[in-house]
Design an enzyme around this catalytic site. Structure first.
Site, PDB file in Angstrom:
ATOM      1  N   HIS A 203      89.071  68.447  46.833  1.00  0.00           N
ATOM      2  CA  HIS A 203      87.563  68.811  46.587  1.00  0.00           C
ATOM      3  C   HIS A 203      87.343  69.904  47.614  1.00  0.00           C
ATOM      4  CE1 HIS A 203      87.929  65.347  44.102  1.00  0.00           C
ATOM      5  NE2 HIS A 203      86.616  65.548  43.594  1.00  0.00           N
TER       6      HIS A 203
ATOM      7  N   GLN B 126      55.553  35.721  14.587  1.00  0.00           N
ATOM      8  CA  GLN B 126      56.846  35.747  15.251  1.00  0.00           C
ATOM      9  C   GLN B 126      57.567  34.457  15.009  1.00  0.00           C
ATOM     10  OE1 GLN B 126      58.256  38.479  16.333  1.00  0.00           O
ATOM     11  NE2 GLN B 126      56.428  39.032  15.276  1.00  0.00           N
TER      12      GLN B 126
ATOM     13  N   ASP C  67      55.282  46.204  12.950  1.00  0.00           N
ATOM     14  CA  ASP C  67      56.498  45.735  12.447  1.00  0.00           C
ATOM     15  C   ASP C  67      56.816  46.724  11.153  1.00  0.00           C
ATOM     16  OD1 ASP C  67      57.718  43.936  13.953  1.00  0.00           O
ATOM     17  OD2 ASP C  67      57.273  42.392  12.488  1.00  0.00           O
TER      18      ASP C  67
ATOM     19  N   GLU D 274      58.664  40.882  24.137  1.00  0.00           N
ATOM     20  CA  GLU D 274      59.032  42.210  22.920  1.00  0.00           C
ATOM     21  C   GLU D 274      57.743  42.250  22.606  1.00  0.00           C
ATOM     22  OE1 GLU D 274      61.544  41.864  18.747  1.00  0.00           O
ATOM     23  OE2 GLU D 274      60.701  40.291  19.547  1.00  0.00           O
ATOM     24  N   HIS D 275      56.830  41.530  22.334  1.00  0.00           N
ATOM     25  CA  HIS D 275      55.477  42.090  21.383  1.00  0.00           C
ATOM     26  C   HIS D 275      54.380  41.389  22.684  1.00  0.00           C
ATOM     27  CE1 HIS D 275      58.113  41.731  18.108  1.00  0.00           C
ATOM     28  NE2 HIS D 275      57.576  42.931  17.659  1.00  0.00           N
TER      29      HIS D 275
ATOM     30  N   HIS E  93      59.981  33.602  12.159  1.00  0.00           N
ATOM     31  CA  HIS E  93      61.457  34.351  12.047  1.00  0.00           C
ATOM     32  C   HIS E  93      62.718  33.287  12.341  1.00  0.00           C
ATOM     33  CE1 HIS E  93      60.624  38.665  11.859  1.00  0.00           C
ATOM     34  NE2 HIS E  93      59.783  38.502  12.775  1.00  0.00           N
TER      35      HIS E  93
END
Length: 437
Positions: free
Chosen positions: A421, A260, A362, A328-329, A263
């Protein structure tokens, strides 16, 4: 290189929370630039898209037809792949498709016992737009992860946009698009591509939802067009959190943290270890393995600025901290990982056991790799078939039900001061009037 803490130290929780905190800054210049680009695309259509494509991608054309990839080029890209790449792409697509088929939802209905039928109808959106990053990197996996769920959901038309600086088209991306069933591809990117998808131009059809990652300008453009179209999410930097009991190779853990961190510099990698010696072994492995990594500089800055190693008192505490982080992971590299996975309330994706590396998720395991970041896993989910479907409530009310429901509705409507109504409900409780004509 990485901040190393003990969960028992007095200021641990403050430091841990500070490390987790990430608030993407809204650069005023980016916001203003995107607003201007979107306005131009909305009012000038193809002309604006071609102008910005020439300005930022160095790709000057006289017609949008030159920016659209012919279907036969997609097919040729797939057919021309070497056997190994074609097989890998097909295997990944098959597994992703099988996983997302299981997500399909069916319409349903119930009877209220008085002859009325209530239910929900599930229908796909008509047209989706897929943004795929381009330039130096190629992301065929992004094509598969975004296009396949849309097709499984039954989306009628999928329009893909991908920047091609200098006009260089990536064959693997085109092959993935062909395999995933993308209908049309335009070689445009940036805010102008998002604008074209949102508003439509003379050549690019307007879509109902835009999905896919991009740079700060793309993310801001998606933010600004939301409401006119749907979007998947505003994604932040990549994240991984590893829970380890020391039973897995420190080299494996180090490389998973790298996966990660490579990235970008703002990515976050965290290790929660119940074995202090294992923490030290992982840190040593990081020092040994880092020099051989092609993206060493990026990894090094990511780990130094946002990375974290924590010695926890127990795996139970690790689960509590992981739930707080809502990563996230999340990798659980322990004996009996399923036991600890049950303790996690918030995570984008959970990888259980020593062989479930995040990188498999991934690319090819099957679950979607478009995941919530910045702790948004507390309230959102991975991209899936459901993101390309709509739910419509269905009601068919019998005369008998109208009597009992009418009294309830009228009582509440009068209480809210909404006379029309109330009267509309009360009229259904009376005999049907004879037609005047």
């Amino acid at each position: 290189m990485m901040l190393h803490l003990n969960s028992q130290q007095a200021d641990f929780h403050r430091i841990f929370q500070d490390r987790l905190a990430f608030e993407p800054s809204l650069d005023a210049s980016v916001v203003d630039s995107v607003r201007s680009v979107l306005a131009d695309v909305r009012h000038q259509g193809d002309k604006a898209v071609m102008r910005y494509t020439a300005q930022w991608d160095g790709l000057s054309v006289s017609s949008m037809t030159q920016l659209e990839v012919p279907p036969e080029q997609m097919r040729a890209a797939f057919n021309n792949l070497d056997a190994a790449k074609r097989s890998a792409l097909q295997t990944a697509a098959e597994r992703i498709g099988r996983f997302h088929e299981a997500q399909k939802q069916n319409s349903w209905s119930i009877d209220d016992g008085q002859g009325s039928v209530l239910g929900q109808r599930i229908t796909p959106i008509d047209r989706a737009g897929l943004y795929v990053p381009g330039g130096k990197a190629a992301y065929p996996s992004s094509v598969l992860m975004n296009a396949i769920p849309a097709k499984v959901a039954g989306v009628r038309e999928l329009i893909m946009v991908v920047p091609t600086p200098g006009g260089e088209r990536n064959e693997l991306v085109l092959a993935a698009a062909f395999l995933a069933g993308v209908d049309r591809i335009f070689t445009i990117g940036g805010a102008q591509a998002v604008g074209a998808l949102a508003y439509g131009t003379q050549s690019v059809p307007a879509v109902d939802k835009i999905v896919g990652p991009g740079n700060a300008y793309v993310a801001e453009a998606k933010r600004q067009v939301f409401g006119r179209v749907g979007i998947d999410m505003i994604a932040g930097p990549s994240e991984i959190l590893v829970i380890s009991d020391g039973s897995v190779s420190p080299q494996w853990v180090a490389m998973d943290l790298f996966s990660q961190a490579e990235h970008d510099e703002m990515a976050q990698s965290i290790l929660l270890s119940s074995d202090p010696q294992h923490s030290l072994d992982v840190l040593k492995a990081i020092e040994e393995l880092l020099p051989e990594m092609p993206r060493r500089a990026v990894i090094e800055k990511s780990l130094a600025d946002r990375g974290l190693v924590v010695d926890v008192q127990s795996l139970q505490q690790a689960c509590e901290l992981a739930t707080l982080a809502a990563p996230e992971h999340l990798e659980i590299l322990t004996v009996a990982p399923e036991q600890w996975a049950e303790q996690i309330r918030h995570a984008g994706a959970i990888f259980m056991g020593p062989y479930a590396s995040e990188s498999l998720g991934d690319y090819c395991a099957g679950p979607n790799h478009v995941l919530p970041t910045m702790r948004s896993a507390r309230f959102s989910s991975p991209l899936g078939v459901y993101d390309f479907q709509k739910r419509t409530s269905m009601l068919k009310v019998s005369k008998e039900s109208a009597q009992s429901l009418g009294r309830v509705a009228a009582e509440l409507a009068w209480g809210e001061g909404l006379a029309a109504h109330a009267r509309a409900a009360e009229l259904r409780m009376q005999p049907v009037p004879k037609p005047r004509y």
